[in-house]
Design a protein around this motif. Structure first.
Motif, PDB file in Angstrom:
ATOM      1  N   UNK A 107       0.826  -1.215   0.000  1.00  0.00           N
ATOM      2  CA  UNK A 107       0.000   0.000   0.000  1.00  0.00           C
ATOM      3  C   UNK A 107       0.855   1.258   0.000  1.00  0.00           C
ATOM      4  N   UNK A 108       1.927   1.253   0.784  1.00  0.00           N
ATOM      5  CA  UNK A 108       2.805   2.420   0.849  1.00  0.00           C
ATOM      6  C   UNK A 108       3.483   2.672  -0.495  1.00  0.00           C
ATOM      7  N   UNK A 109       3.932   1.615  -1.151  1.00  0.00           N
ATOM      8  CA  UNK A 109       4.569   1.766  -2.459  1.00  0.00           C
ATOM      9  C   UNK A 109       3.559   2.270  -3.480  1.00  0.00           C
ATOM     10  N   UNK A 110       2.340   1.722  -3.470  1.00  0.00           N
ATOM     11  CA  UNK A 110       1.298   2.168  -4.398  1.00  0.00           C
ATOM     12  C   UNK A 110       0.981   3.654  -4.180  1.00  0.00           C
ATOM     13  N   UNK A 111       0.836   4.068  -2.915  1.00  0.00           N
ATOM     14  CA  UNK A 111       0.557   5.477  -2.615  1.00  0.00           C
ATOM     15  C   UNK A 111       1.706   6.372  -3.062  1.00  0.00           C
ATOM     16  N   UNK A 112       2.936   5.893  -2.873  1.00  0.00           N
ATOM     17  CA  UNK A 112       4.109   6.659  -3.292  1.00  0.00           C
ATOM     18  C   UNK A 112       4.077   6.873  -4.811  1.00  0.00           C
ATOM     19  N   UNK A 113       3.777   5.812  -5.573  1.00  0.00           N
ATOM     20  CA  UNK A 113       3.706   5.933  -7.030  1.00  0.00           C
ATOM     21  C   UNK A 113       2.595   6.897  -7.441  1.00  0.00           C
ATOM     22  N   UNK A 114       1.427   6.797  -6.807  1.00  0.00           N
ATOM     23  CA  UNK A 114       0.314   7.681  -7.138  1.00  0.00           C
ATOM     24  C   UNK A 114       0.661   9.140  -6.860  1.00  0.00           C
ATOM     25  N   UNK A 115       1.339   9.390  -5.752  1.00  0.00           N
ATOM     26  CA  UNK A 115       1.753  10.757  -5.409  1.00  0.00           C
ATOM     27  C   UNK A 115       2.761  11.282  -6.420  1.00  0.00           C
ATOM     28  N   UNK A 116       3.708  10.454  -6.817  1.00  0.00           N
ATOM     29  CA  UNK A 116       4.692  10.872  -7.814  1.00  0.00           C
ATOM     30  C   UNK A 116       3.998  11.250  -9.118  1.00  0.00           C
ATOM     31  N   UNK A 117       2.995  10.473  -9.519  1.00  0.00           N
ATOM     32  CA  UNK A 117       2.280  10.752 -10.765  1.00  0.00           C
ATOM     33  C   UNK A 117       1.473  12.040 -10.640  1.00  0.00           C
ATOM     34  N   UNK A 118       0.780  12.242  -9.508  1.00  0.00           N
ATOM     35  CA  UNK A 118      -0.001  13.470  -9.303  1.00  0.00           C
ATOM     36  C   UNK A 118       0.861  14.722  -9.388  1.00  0.00           C
ATOM     37  N   UNK A 119       2.106  14.624  -8.931  1.00  0.00           N
ATOM     38  CA  UNK A 119       2.985  15.787  -8.882  1.00  0.00           C
ATOM     39  C   UNK A 119       3.896  15.901 -10.102  1.00  0.00           C
ATOM     40  N   UNK A 120       3.592  15.186 -11.164  1.00  0.00           N
ATOM     41  CA  UNK A 120       4.451  15.182 -12.340  1.00  0.00           C
ATOM     42  C   UNK A 120       3.725  15.704 -13.560  1.00  0.00           C
TER      43      UNK A 120
END
Length: 183
Positions: A107-120
């Protein structure tokens, strides 16, 4: 004299490594296992001294106790071993993670990826003739593609850094690609 230190994630306070050392060992990044390097490369991390002034045997005992209690995800052994820099197979450690722990990490890795995409910004890869080859939702995905498909860099992050110099300019990356940020 020996000391015990921990490496932790600044954002989550998760302790991901417990170590024993002398001198400046706690600050060294190069001589670490691959799990440590990957975690360190993907997160904001810091090191904290837990206890210093220990005799070797006391330090090894405390390291074992802390690894058992904290179950850090990047320790490859149960602690206290005299490895002298030798690599130890993860299969020999006997360490297992609970289903709950695996789910939390996932879950933490998935959230990290989603956050990276939102901020890119979206990334466009063009060929020599300026035809679109591929698009990515984030720069880090470009780095993964360059590394996995073409073996650029030692890892995805280094491939991304190589490509960063070529964004929105007229120079070709390795005589093959142009990169642009989609606005």
């Amino acid at each position: 004299m020996y000391y015990i230190y921990i490496w932790f994630n600044i954002d989550t306070n998760e302790i991901f490594y417990v170590g024993l050392g002398t001198g400046d060992r706690r600050f060294q990044i190069r001589q670490r296992n691959n799990l440590f390097k990957k975690y360190y490369g993907q997160n904001k991390c810091a090191v904290r001294l837990i206890k210093s002034g220990l005799q070797e045997e006391d330090a090894r005992k405390l390291e074992r106790v802390l690894i058992e209690e904290l179950n850090p995800c990047c320790n490859m052994t149960k602690g206290g071993e005299r490895t002298n820099g030798k690599k130890i197979s993860k299969s020999l450690t006997g360490k297992t993670h609970t289903d709950e722990h695996r789910m939390n990490v996932s879950d933490a890795i998935r959230k990290w990826h989603q956050e990276k995409i939102r901020n890119s910004k979206q990334i466009i890869v063009l060929d020599k003739d300026r035809n679109i080859i591929k698009t990515f939702e984030a720069k880090y995905l470009l780095g993964e593609w360059l590394h996995n498909e073409f073996r650029y860099g030692k890892h995805a992050r280094s491939a991304q850094r190589m490509a960063d110099k070529y964004f929105n300019n007229k120079a070709l990356f390795d005589k093959r690609f142009y990169f642009e940020n989609k606005c």
